[in-house]
Design a protein around this motif. Structure first.
Motif, mmCIF file in Angstrom:
data_model
loop_
_atom_site.group_PDB
_atom_site.id
_atom_site.type_symbol
_atom_site.label_atom_id
_atom_site.label_comp_id
_atom_site.label_asym_id
_atom_site.label_seq_id
_atom_site.Cartn_x
_atom_site.Cartn_y
_atom_site.Cartn_z
ATOM 1 N N ASN A 129 0.840 -1.202 0.000
ATOM 2 C CA ASN A 129 0.000 0.000 0.000
ATOM 3 C C ASN A 129 0.875 1.251 0.000
ATOM 4 N N PHE A 130 0.427 2.282 -0.725
ATOM 5 C CA PHE A 130 1.128 3.558 -0.667
ATOM 6 C C PHE A 130 0.219 4.662 -1.160
ATOM 7 N N GLU A 131 0.557 5.893 -0.803
ATOM 8 C CA GLU A 131 -0.188 7.075 -1.213
ATOM 9 C C GLU A 131 0.779 8.100 -1.791
ATOM 10 N N GLN A 132 0.290 8.863 -2.772
ATOM 11 C CA GLN A 132 1.087 9.933 -3.350
ATOM 12 C C GLN A 132 0.183 11.083 -3.748
ATOM 13 N N THR A 133 0.730 12.285 -3.666
ATOM 14 C CA THR A 133 -0.001 13.490 -4.060
ATOM 15 C C THR A 133 0.809 14.234 -5.108
ATOM 16 N N ALA A 134 0.163 14.682 -6.164
ATOM 17 C CA ALA A 134 0.843 15.378 -7.248
ATOM 18 C C ALA A 134 0.074 16.629 -7.628
ATOM 19 N N VAL A 135 0.808 17.620 -8.105
ATOM 20 C CA VAL A 135 0.234 18.853 -8.635
ATOM 21 C C VAL A 135 0.657 18.969 -10.094
ATOM 22 N N SER A 136 -0.305 19.204 -10.975
ATOM 23 C CA SER A 136 -0.022 19.251 -12.409
ATOM 24 C C SER A 136 -0.506 20.575 -12.989
ATOM 25 N N PRO A 137 0.405 21.472 -13.373
ATOM 26 C CA PRO A 137 0.001 22.747 -13.977
ATOM 27 C C PRO A 137 0.022 22.693 -15.497
ATOM 28 N N LYS A 138 -0.595 23.690 -16.113
ATOM 29 C CA LYS A 138 -0.642 23.809 -17.571
ATOM 30 C C LYS A 138 -0.874 25.271 -17.934
ATOM 31 N N PHE A 139 -0.101 25.775 -18.894
ATOM 32 C CA PHE A 139 -0.243 27.160 -19.325
ATOM 33 C C PHE A 139 -0.168 27.229 -20.846
ATOM 34 N N GLY A 140 -0.806 28.244 -21.392
ATOM 35 C CA GLY A 140 -0.758 28.437 -22.826
ATOM 36 C C GLY A 140 -1.035 29.878 -23.207
ATOM 37 N N LEU A 141 -0.468 30.301 -24.316
ATOM 38 C CA LEU A 141 -0.675 31.653 -24.822
ATOM 39 C C LEU A 141 -0.883 31.552 -26.324
ATOM 40 N N LEU A 142 -1.899 32.273 -26.841
ATOM 41 C CA LEU A 142 -2.232 32.186 -28.258
ATOM 42 C C LEU A 142 -2.571 33.568 -28.805
ATOM 43 N N TYR A 143 -2.004 33.894 -29.960
ATOM 44 C CA TYR A 143 -2.256 35.180 -30.613
ATOM 45 C C TYR A 143 -2.695 34.923 -32.052
ATOM 46 N N GLN A 144 -3.760 35.601 -32.473
ATOM 47 C CA GLN A 144 -4.286 35.466 -33.828
ATOM 48 C C GLN A 144 -3.986 36.742 -34.623
ATOM 49 N N PRO A 145 -2.903 36.753 -35.376
ATOM 50 C CA PRO A 145 -2.635 37.945 -36.201
ATOM 51 C C PRO A 145 -3.713 38.181 -37.249
ATOM 52 N N ILE A 146 -4.350 37.094 -37.713
ATOM 53 C CA ILE A 146 -5.514 37.205 -38.596
ATOM 54 C C ILE A 146 -6.643 36.455 -37.906
ATOM 55 N N LEU A 147 -7.610 37.168 -37.401
ATOM 56 C CA LEU A 147 -8.659 36.581 -36.578
ATOM 57 C C LEU A 147 -9.401 35.492 -37.337
ATOM 58 N N GLU A 148 -9.579 34.356 -36.676
ATOM 59 C CA GLU A 148 -10.289 33.196 -37.205
ATOM 60 C C GLU A 148 -9.600 32.551 -38.403
ATOM 61 N N LYS A 149 -8.362 32.958 -38.681
ATOM 62 C CA LYS A 149 -7.655 32.402 -39.837
ATOM 63 C C LYS A 149 -6.251 31.903 -39.487
ATOM 64 N N LEU A 150 -5.547 32.600 -38.605
ATOM 65 C CA LEU A 150 -4.161 32.246 -38.310
ATOM 66 C C LEU A 150 -3.879 32.518 -36.840
ATOM 67 N N SER A 151 -3.255 31.542 -36.166
ATOM 68 C CA SER A 151 -2.914 31.722 -34.754
ATOM 69 C C SER A 151 -1.507 31.212 -34.494
ATOM 70 N N ILE A 152 -0.818 31.880 -33.600
ATOM 71 C CA ILE A 152 0.512 31.495 -33.142
ATOM 72 C C ILE A 152 0.376 31.141 -31.657
ATOM 73 N N PHE A 153 0.892 29.977 -31.261
ATOM 74 C CA PHE A 153 0.648 29.511 -29.895
ATOM 75 C C PHE A 153 1.927 28.984 -29.257
ATOM 76 N N ALA A 154 1.898 28.944 -27.939
ATOM 77 C CA ALA A 154 2.957 28.321 -27.142
ATOM 78 C C ALA A 154 2.295 27.733 -25.909
ATOM 79 N N ASN A 155 2.826 26.605 -25.431
ATOM 80 C CA ASN A 155 2.240 25.995 -24.241
ATOM 81 C C ASN A 155 3.281 25.314 -23.382
ATOM 82 N N TYR A 156 2.945 25.190 -22.111
ATOM 83 C CA TYR A 156 3.669 24.353 -21.155
ATOM 84 C C TYR A 156 2.664 23.359 -20.604
ATOM 85 N N GLN A 157 2.976 22.069 -20.705
ATOM 86 C CA GLN A 157 2.067 21.027 -20.244
ATOM 87 C C GLN A 157 2.812 20.039 -19.360
ATOM 88 N N ASN A 158 2.074 19.456 -18.424
ATOM 89 C CA ASN A 158 2.676 18.570 -17.431
ATOM 90 C C ASN A 158 1.966 17.229 -17.401
#
Length: 712
Positions: free
Chosen positions: A556-585
């Motif tokens: 038997n064992f127990e563990q606790t974890a925290v998982s974050p996630k971030f993202g940023l997105l910019y659309q130079p042409i709305l609804e047509k083109l987006s530039i994105f970056a993310n951090y995922q865990n």
């Protein structure tokens, strides 16, 4: 007095005319005397009208004396007009009005159109657990829609996944308990399709293609929203099933092919009530096929009923089920001893006769499975809604499983066959409560999901141990000497159930029952800073409790974890083109291990922190030329830390210091250059290596479970 009395009577009459209580009442039903709700009842050439209540009753008040034409209309029924005369200050009862079904109230409308780029990905509420367009999502994912599966005549889940860029098949579904369905790799890490409609849904065999609405392959560590139990560091595979829809329809299809392939499938959808609030859909399929090899077959019967019920405009329920009865021979499994030199470096040198199955149709595995899901959606306000989901999965495996292993101590390219009798079950239960909001705060649009998740799994293993069952060369030559016993054995090992049972008669039988529970809370917010600039911030708190074998508390064992996630997105042409970056865990719970030199005294139990994976990714998404061209280009770098390995300075100790890196880029394109022509393709490149280990021979080598470097 006469003048005063005359004026009084005149005023009284006028007031009486303004305070009249004349009214029309009645009830509207269909031919079966069932009340109709929401029927329009109006006074023609006027502005007065009403609708019937849940019992079909209506009331129109404050009518003047006179003659009227009452019009009663309802979608799907013939309109009725009734002449009525109100001659007294009282209620006029029209009694029961019967409407007959018909289509005269709607003029025929013919729409001629074609959907452009119909094989491109669709919007989904599963990837981010809230409705979000692809161009607004900082995460990369691939959608394989049913249109594409139908156009390709896809009959298996493996064939469907060939449409996903960067997904490679490791091995087919074995049917063995605990293995689940087939294994695939995404971004250098192995994964199984363990999600159905965003919830855990297990199977020990191949997923039936008859009930697939679409497949979503979500790239990168995704534990923040989906947990660690059903995801991998490379991503996850979510199967979206067919659901009831408004209207009546269906189809029956027969698919045949070589090697006895026969698939008979049916799809039926209908309303169950006259108000069109309850819809039922049934998908079913019978699948049978033989093998191109000397033995082998697979057959299954699948049924998937589903029901949707709109109780009110704010409250709805959905019920889904998938039930499968399947039987198959397990596919050939060749395993090499990686600690010994390999006699062959490719299939040609191995000399494998691909027509040989090394099994018989007498040795089969049965894999019944079932998935159930109940969902309640309730609109709390214009900004918030509640989603409550309960899912249950059951799988089992009974029968015979075998594999071939090259020890490296026999003649070159000689494999030892091991076989056992499987008898295992797995049950999972998942309960989720989500609150989904879309509102403005400080003039910034927030799309948010906050949820609680409880996941429980129970596994039972009553299988036998594996028994030696002869040696085999890939060209079919058989020898019977057991390489791990000193005496020479020449007893034949026939591929019959009786022969296998005789070999297993002295093998021990497992008696394991394990349980594990996970308690989680998560929140994710997509903030529209500007119409063209959005940011995503998410976090998950996860507490894991492993009971291990229920008859012992040592594991038997127990563990606790925290998982974050971030993202940023910019659309130079709305609804047509987006530039994105993310951090995922992503993370994996690590079980304790015994450490210490056993010759110096009792070993002690050492605990560890959860293993962690962190991804950095950036890229571009495009939707150009009026939806005729869609593309995604991304580069990612995933680092896995806290890998448990042997302490190089103390072989009986374990340290949590290993590291793996997986990086690469992906290109996915979906285009519709001319009407009627849809093209979908892509390219991926992955580089995975062990960057920190205690074993010098493994340093800077590619991990065993990583996929091919390039896929097309």
């Amino acid at each position: 007095m006469k003048i005063i009395l005359t004026c009084f009577l005149l005023v009284f009459g006028v007031l009486q005319g303004f305070t009249q209580t004349n009214q029309l009442i009645g009830k509207v039903t269909d031919l079966d005397n069932q009340p109709l709700t929401g029927v329009n009842v109006i006074i023609k050439k006027g502005t007065i009208g009403t609708q019937t209540d849940n019992d079909g009753n209506f009331r129109i008040a404050n009518l003047s004396l006179g003659n009227y034409t009452v019009q009663v209309s309802y979608i799907g029924f013939k309109t009725k007009e009734i002449q009525v005369s109100i001659a007294a200050n009282d209620s006029t009862n029209l009694g029961t009005i019967i409407l007959y079904e018909g289509n005269e109230i709607l003029d025929e409308v013919i729409l001629n159109a074609t959907r452009r780029n119909k094989f491109s990905r669709k919007e989904t509420a599963y990837v981010a657990k809230l409705p979000l367009k692809d161009l607004e999502n900082t995460q990369v994912y691939t959608t394989i829609p049913s249109d594409l599966l139908v156009a390709q005549l896809v009959t298996t889940f493996d064939d469907a996944l060939k449409n996903a860029v960067g997904v490679d098949k490791l091995w087919s579904a074995t049917g063995r308990g605990g293995d689940g369905s087939g294994y695939y790799t995404i971004r250098g890490f192995n994964v199984q399709p363990q999600l159905v409609n965003g919830m855990p849904g297990l199977t020990n065999g191949t997923i039936n293609a008859a009930n697939i609405e679409r497949i979503e392959v979500i790239k990168g560590p995704s534990a923040t929203l989906f947990g660690s139990s059903v995801t991998s560091y490379g991503g996850l595979i979510n199967t979206v099933t067919k659901k009831p829809y408004k209207g009546f329809g269906g189809e029956i299809a027969l698919t045949t092919g070589s090697y006895g392939l026969t698939i008979l499938s049916g799809d039926f959808n209908t309303a169950l009530d006259t108000n069109n609030d309850i819809y039922f859909r049934l998908n079913t399929a019978y699948h049978t096929e033989d093998s191109f090899q000397d033995a082998g077959f697979r057959k299954s019967f699948f049924v998937a009923p589903s029901l949707s019920y709109r109780v009110t405009n704010n409250l709805s329920f959905s019920v889904y089920a998938e039930i499968t009865q399947a039987e198959q021979t397990n596919p050939v499994s060749l395993f090499f001893n990686r600690a010994a030199p390999a006699a062959s470096t490719n299939v040609e040198e191995l000399g494998y006769n691909t027509k040989l199955s090394f099994t018989s149709n007498d040795l089969t595995l049965k894999n019944p499975s079932s998935n159930y899901r109940i969902e309640m959606d309730y609109k709390l306000s214009d900004a918030w809604r509640s989603q409550t989901i309960v899912s249950r999965s059951n799988t089992s495996s009974t029968g015979y499983y075998s594999y071939l292993y090259e020890y490296g101590i026999l003649a070159p390219n000689t494999f030892t066959r091991f076989i056992n009798k499987e008898n295992g079950k797995t049950h999972t239960t998942d309960v989720q409560q989500n609150f989904i909001g879309d509102f403005k705060l400080f003039n910034l649009r927030n799309r948010i999901v906050a949820g609680l998740d409880y996941y429980h799994t129970t596994s039972v293993d009553n299988s036998t141990a594996f028994a030696f069952y002869g040696n085999i060369q890939p060209n079919g030559v058989i020898t019977n000497d057991n390489p791990i016993t000193p005496e020479e054995e020449v007893v034949p090992f026939p591929l019959t159930e009786a022969g296998v049972l005789a070999s297993l008669s002295n093998q021990p039988i497992n008696n394991f029952k394990t349980k594990a529970s996970t308690y989680s809370a998560y929140i994710s917010d997509v903030i529209s800073i500007l119409p063209t600039l959005t940011a995503m911030a998410s976090v998950r708190f996860d507490h894991f409790e492993n009971e291990g074998d229920i008859i012992s508390s040592e594991d038997n064992f127990e563990q606790t974890a925290v998982s974050p996630k971030f993202g940023l997105l910019y659309q130079p042409i709305l609804e047509k083109l987006s530039i994105f970056a993310n951090y995922q865990n992503g993370f994996t719970n690590v079980a304790p291990d015994l450490v210490g030199d056993p010759s110096a005294g009792p070993q002690t139990l050492k605990t560890f922190e959860p293993e962690q994976a962190n991804q950095l990714e950036f890229g571009i998404k495009a939707n150009l030329f009026d939806n005729r061209f869609k593309a995604t280009l991304s580069y990612y770098d995933i680092k896995v830390s806290n890998k448990v390995m042997i302490d190089p300075n103390a072989p009986f100790n374990r340290i949590q210091d290993g590291e793996i890196e997986s990086k690469g880029f992906e290109i996915e394109i979906s285009t519709n250059p001319i009407s009627g022509l849809n093209i979908k393709g892509g390219f991926s490149n992955n580089e995975s290596e062990i960057i920190k280990t205690d074993n010098p021979s493994l340093q800077n080598t590619r991990p065993v479970k990583a996929d091919c470097r390039n896929t097309l």
